[in-house]
Write a protein that holds these residues in place. Structure first.
Motif, short mmCIF file in Angstrom:
data_model
loop_
_atom_site.label_atom_id
_atom_site.label_comp_id
_atom_site.label_asym_id
_atom_site.label_seq_id
_atom_site.Cartn_x
_atom_site.Cartn_y
_atom_site.Cartn_z
N SER A 66 -44.23 75.01 40.57
CA SER A 66 -43.05 74.28 41.04
C SER A 66 -42.06 75.10 41.85
CB SER A 66 -42.32 73.66 39.85
OG SER A 66 -41.87 74.69 38.98
N ASP B 193 -42.25 71.74 46.49
CA ASP B 193 -42.57 70.32 46.44
C ASP B 193 -43.87 70.04 47.19
OD1 ASP B 193 -40.21 69.81 45.04
OD2 ASP B 193 -39.06 69.61 46.90
N ALA C 78 -38.08 75.79 45.93
CA ALA C 78 -38.88 74.70 45.35
C ALA C 78 -40.18 74.57 46.12
CB ALA C 78 -38.11 73.40 45.41
#
Length: 153
Positions: free
Chosen positions: A77, A126, A124
């Motif tokens: 993540s 994503d 992050a």
């Protein structure tokens, strides 16, 4: 006369591009960092396990006469830089790659802009499948120069 002026302008432009991140490297240092990787052949099953996978870590080393230090931890993540520092560059980015040369950066995944002077940074991930990458690279996009990298273990 025009040809001489044009040639001079071309040389000046090339020199400015190469020195944009403070490097006059002609790219010759990139060849020593070519690393074949079998991680590209990993199965797609690992992609579904990214969130549960053990984080992988690495320690940055400077490349191409640049200084990069600190550690990196990559999970499914996020990427976390700790104790990080690097030489200053006007357009530094963090990439996930398989190797440290320009071809590896071009084939890798750009994550985000990285600050050269912030010791702790988190990015992050994503939708990024981290299982297919074995290296985190700090790259100056403007000069197309690798500042440093950390092999993930």
């Amino acid at each position: 006369m025009r040809k001489t002026a044009l040639a001079g302008a071309t040389i000046l432009t090339a020199t400015l591009l190469l020195t944009a991140c403070g490097t006059a490297d002609d790219g010759a240092g990139d060849a020593m960092s070519d690393q074949p990787s079998s991680s590209q052949e990993q199965s797609g099953d690992m992609a579904t396990d990214d969130m549960a996978a053990e984080p992988r870590t690495g320690t940055f080393e400077g490349l191409n006469d640049k200084s990069v230090a600190g550690t990196v931890e990559v999970s499914g993540s996020e990427i976390v830089l700790s104790g990080y520092s690097s030489d200053e560059g006007p357009d530094l980015h963090v990439y996930l790659t398989n190797g440290t040369d320009e071809a590896a950066v071009a084939a890798g995944t750009e994550i985000d802009v990285v600050a050269f002077d912030e010791a702790s940074q988190t990015f992050a991930l994503d939708g990024v499948d981290v299982a297919g990458y074995d290296t985190v690279v700090i790259h100056c996009d403007k000069a197309k120069a690798v500042f440093g990298a950390a092999a993930l273990a």
